[in-house]
Motif scaffolding. Sequence first.
Motif, PDB file in Angstrom:
ATOM      1  N   LEU A  58       0.835  -1.211   0.000  1.00 27.54           N
ATOM      2  CA  LEU A  58       0.000   0.000   0.000  1.00 27.54           C
ATOM      3  C   LEU A  58       0.865   1.254   0.000  1.00 27.54           C
ATOM      4  O   LEU A  58       0.635   2.184  -0.779  1.00 27.54           O
ATOM      5  CB  LEU A  58      -0.948  -0.005   1.203  1.00 27.54           C
ATOM      6  CG  LEU A  58      -2.040  -1.083   1.195  1.00 27.54           C
ATOM      7  CD1 LEU A  58      -2.904  -0.976   2.454  1.00 27.54           C
ATOM      8  CD2 LEU A  58      -2.908  -0.980  -0.051  1.00 27.54           C
ATOM      9  N   GLY A  59       1.860   1.296   0.864  1.00 25.30           N
ATOM     10  CA  GLY A  59       2.747   2.460   0.906  1.00 25.30           C
ATOM     11  C   GLY A  59       3.504   2.649  -0.395  1.00 25.30           C
ATOM     12  O   GLY A  59       3.688   3.777  -0.874  1.00 25.30           O
ATOM     13  N   LEU A  60       3.929   1.538  -1.002  1.00 27.83           N
ATOM     14  CA  LEU A  60       4.680   1.616  -2.262  1.00 27.83           C
ATOM     15  C   LEU A  60       3.785   2.108  -3.397  1.00 27.83           C
ATOM     16  O   LEU A  60       4.231   2.869  -4.266  1.00 27.83           O
ATOM     17  CB  LEU A  60       5.273   0.244  -2.593  1.00 27.83           C
ATOM     18  CG  LEU A  60       6.325  -0.236  -1.569  1.00 27.83           C
ATOM     19  CD1 LEU A  60       6.566  -1.728  -1.707  1.00 27.83           C
ATOM     20  CD2 LEU A  60       7.622   0.540  -1.710  1.00 27.83           C
ATOM     21  N   GLU A  61       2.523   1.708  -3.387  1.00 27.22           N
ATOM     22  CA  GLU A  61       1.567   2.203  -4.382  1.00 27.22           C
ATOM     23  C   GLU A  61       1.409   3.713  -4.235  1.00 27.22           C
ATOM     24  O   GLU A  61       1.362   4.457  -5.225  1.00 27.22           O
ATOM     25  CB  GLU A  61       0.210   1.501  -4.191  1.00 27.22           C
ATOM     26  CG  GLU A  61      -0.827   1.821  -5.240  1.00 27.22           C
ATOM     27  CD  GLU A  61      -0.596   1.127  -6.572  1.00 27.22           C
ATOM     28  OE1 GLU A  61      -0.937   1.745  -7.603  1.00 27.22           O
ATOM     29  OE2 GLU A  61      -0.094  -0.016  -6.596  1.00 27.22           O
ATOM     30  N   ALA A  62       1.336   4.185  -2.971  1.00 26.09           N
ATOM     31  CA  ALA A  62       1.220   5.631  -2.724  1.00 26.09           C
ATOM     32  C   ALA A  62       2.451   6.367  -3.238  1.00 26.09           C
ATOM     33  O   ALA A  62       2.343   7.445  -3.828  1.00 26.09           O
ATOM     34  CB  ALA A  62       1.030   5.891  -1.227  1.00 26.09           C
ATOM     35  N   ALA A  63       3.633   5.780  -3.042  1.00 31.34           N
ATOM     36  CA  ALA A  63       4.869   6.403  -3.531  1.00 31.34           C
ATOM     37  C   ALA A  63       4.850   6.508  -5.049  1.00 31.34           C
ATOM     38  O   ALA A  63       5.203   7.542  -5.630  1.00 31.34           O
ATOM     39  CB  ALA A  63       6.081   5.595  -3.077  1.00 31.34           C
ATOM     40  N   GLY A  66       2.735   9.464  -6.322  1.00 34.92           N
ATOM     41  CA  GLY A  66       3.065  10.865  -6.057  1.00 34.92           C
ATOM     42  C   GLY A  66       3.236  11.287  -4.618  1.00 34.92           C
ATOM     43  O   GLY A  66       3.411  12.478  -4.336  1.00 34.92           O
ATOM     44  N   ALA A  67       3.204  10.338  -3.661  1.00 34.54           N
ATOM     45  CA  ALA A  67       3.447  10.717  -2.273  1.00 34.54           C
ATOM     46  C   ALA A  67       4.864  11.262  -2.122  1.00 34.54           C
ATOM     47  O   ALA A  67       5.790  10.811  -2.798  1.00 34.54           O
ATOM     48  CB  ALA A  67       3.242   9.520  -1.350  1.00 34.54           C
ATOM     49  N   ARG A  68       5.017  12.247  -1.233  1.00 32.71           N
ATOM     50  CA  ARG A  68       6.336  12.857  -1.015  1.00 32.71           C
ATOM     51  C   ARG A  68       7.264  11.929  -0.238  1.00 32.71           C
ATOM     52  O   ARG A  68       8.457  11.824  -0.507  1.00 32.71           O
ATOM     53  CB  ARG A  68       6.152  14.152  -0.228  1.00 32.71           C
ATOM     54  CG  ARG A  68       7.460  14.898   0.009  1.00 32.71           C
ATOM     55  CD  ARG A  68       7.361  15.964   1.091  1.00 32.71           C
ATOM     56  NE  ARG A  68       6.076  16.635   1.133  1.00 32.71           N
ATOM     57  CZ  ARG A  68       5.746  17.530   2.058  1.00 32.71           C
ATOM     58  NH1 ARG A  68       6.601  17.847   3.024  1.00 32.71           N
ATOM     59  NH2 ARG A  68       4.574  18.111   2.045  1.00 32.71           N
ATOM     60  N   SER A  69       6.720  11.277   0.799  1.00 34.59           N
ATOM     61  CA  SER A  69       7.512  10.343   1.601  1.00 34.59           C
ATOM     62  C   SER A  69       6.604   9.247   2.123  1.00 34.59           C
ATOM     63  O   SER A  69       5.416   9.471   2.373  1.00 34.59           O
ATOM     64  CB  SER A  69       8.190  11.068   2.777  1.00 34.59           C
ATOM     65  OG  SER A  69       7.205  11.561   3.669  1.00 34.59           O
ATOM     66  N   VAL A  70       7.167   8.051   2.259  1.00 29.30           N
ATOM     67  CA  VAL A  70       6.411   6.897   2.739  1.00 29.30           C
ATOM     68  C   VAL A  70       7.271   6.154   3.750  1.00 29.30           C
ATOM     69  O   VAL A  70       8.441   5.850   3.474  1.00 29.30           O
ATOM     70  CB  VAL A  70       6.048   5.938   1.578  1.00 29.30           C
ATOM     71  CG1 VAL A  70       5.348   4.689   2.104  1.00 29.30           C
ATOM     72  CG2 VAL A  70       5.173   6.644   0.542  1.00 29.30           C
ATOM     73  N   VAL A  71       6.701   5.872   4.917  1.00 26.98           N
ATOM     74  CA  VAL A  71       7.375   5.055   5.921  1.00 26.98           C
ATOM     75  C   VAL A  71       6.604   3.753   6.072  1.00 26.98           C
ATOM     76  O   VAL A  71       5.402   3.763   6.355  1.00 26.98           O
ATOM     77  CB  VAL A  71       7.463   5.777   7.288  1.00 26.98           C
ATOM     78  CG1 VAL A  71       8.196   4.907   8.307  1.00 26.98           C
ATOM     79  CG2 VAL A  71       8.150   7.133   7.150  1.00 26.98           C
ATOM     80  N   LEU A  72       7.303   2.631   5.860  1.00 29.47           N
ATOM     81  CA  LEU A  72       6.707   1.306   6.037  1.00 29.47           C
ATOM     82  C   LEU A  72       7.078   0.803   7.426  1.00 29.47           C
ATOM     83  O   LEU A  72       8.253   0.774   7.779  1.00 29.47           O
ATOM     84  CB  LEU A  72       7.258   0.328   4.989  1.00 29.47           C
ATOM     85  CG  LEU A  72       7.181   0.750   3.517  1.00 29.47           C
ATOM     86  CD1 LEU A  72       7.820  -0.317   2.627  1.00 29.47           C
ATOM     87  CD2 LEU A  72       5.738   1.004   3.086  1.00 29.47           C
ATOM     88  N   VAL A  73       6.088   0.442   8.217  1.00 28.76           N
ATOM     89  CA  VAL A  73       6.325   0.004   9.593  1.00 28.76           C
ATOM     90  C   VAL A  73       6.013  -1.484   9.715  1.00 28.76           C
ATOM     91  O   VAL A  73       4.901  -1.916   9.420  1.00 28.76           O
ATOM     92  CB  VAL A  73       5.455   0.808  10.592  1.00 28.76           C
ATOM     93  CG1 VAL A  73       5.685   0.323  12.022  1.00 28.76           C
ATOM     94  CG2 VAL A  73       5.733   2.298  10.466  1.00 28.76           C
ATOM     95  N   GLU A  74       7.002  -2.243  10.157  1.00 28.18           N
ATOM     96  CA  GLU A  74       6.844  -3.697  10.330  1.00 28.18           C
ATOM     97  C   GLU A  74       7.739  -4.151  11.474  1.00 28.18           C
ATOM     98  O   GLU A  74       8.738  -3.516  11.773  1.00 28.18           O
ATOM     99  CB  GLU A  74       7.254  -4.443   9.051  1.00 28.18           C
ATOM    100  CG  GLU A  74       6.121  -5.084   8.288  1.00 28.18           C
ATOM    101  CD  GLU A  74       5.272  -6.058   9.086  1.00 28.18           C
ATOM    102  OE1 GLU A  74       5.759  -6.629  10.100  1.00 28.18           O
ATOM    103  OE2 GLU A  74       4.120  -6.270   8.727  1.00 28.18           O
ATOM    104  N   LYS A  75       7.367  -5.265  12.103  1.00 24.92           N
ATOM    105  CA  LYS A  75       8.242  -5.829  13.135  1.00 24.92           C
ATOM    106  C   LYS A  75       8.652  -7.264  12.845  1.00 24.92           C
ATOM    107  O   LYS A  75       9.640  -7.741  13.379  1.00 24.92           O
ATOM    108  CB  LYS A  75       7.584  -5.739  14.514  1.00 24.92           C
ATOM    109  CG  LYS A  75       6.337  -6.569  14.693  1.00 24.92           C
ATOM    110  CD  LYS A  75       5.835  -6.471  16.132  1.00 24.92           C
ATOM    111  CE  LYS A  75       4.610  -7.345  16.334  1.00 24.92           C
ATOM    112  NZ  LYS A  75       4.094  -7.295  17.701  1.00 24.92           N
TER     113      LYS A  75
END
Length: 197
Positions: A58-63, A66-75
């Motif tokens: 989802l975050g990569l699709e946003a990037a 046209g998203a300016r910055s994307v942070v992917l959070v995982e543990k």
Amino acid sequence: MSRIVAGVAGGTVLKSVPGDATRPTTDRVKEALFSKLESWDVLAQARVLDLYAGSGALGLEAASRGARSVVLVEKAPKAIAVCQQNAGLVNSVLRATTVSVQRGSVDSVLDSCFDEHAGTPKRTFDVFFLDPPYPLGEAELNATLERVLRVAEHEATIVVERSSRSPEPNWPAGLELITSKKYGETQLWFAEPVQTN
């Protein structure tokens, strides 16, 4: 197989997390989700936080869109490794370091974005994706949404993806539902901070 649906990196094939601990969002749901976000014009130059990122799709699709910055959070270690590979792939297509990966629990990362002493956020975000694992309880999700609210911009968009058998999230005071949509086994909920005049 997961891929970027549209945007600059459209068609890029993403690695999936091995095993069945994560549930990739289907292309159909992803297309519907991003069509809605683009119709609201909230993606361009947005700062995006993808919580429970899994493969980061989802975050990569946003990037890509046209998203300016994307942070992917995982543990989870396996998911972290896949997120890092996919982020590197998309960043190379975009020719920019748009996507970063943050290791840790969702709540600890959200807490790190907020200065408890000052009572103000250190970082804020415009778009949030929450695709929590099915076993996550309603009280836990509510506590996470309260943390989201502390680091959300005034006109932020919060997207929660859950099983269509799950109840509507228990929205904390300060967040309100905009709309929801069911796609087969998946339910999307869209919320935003309550606008105060």
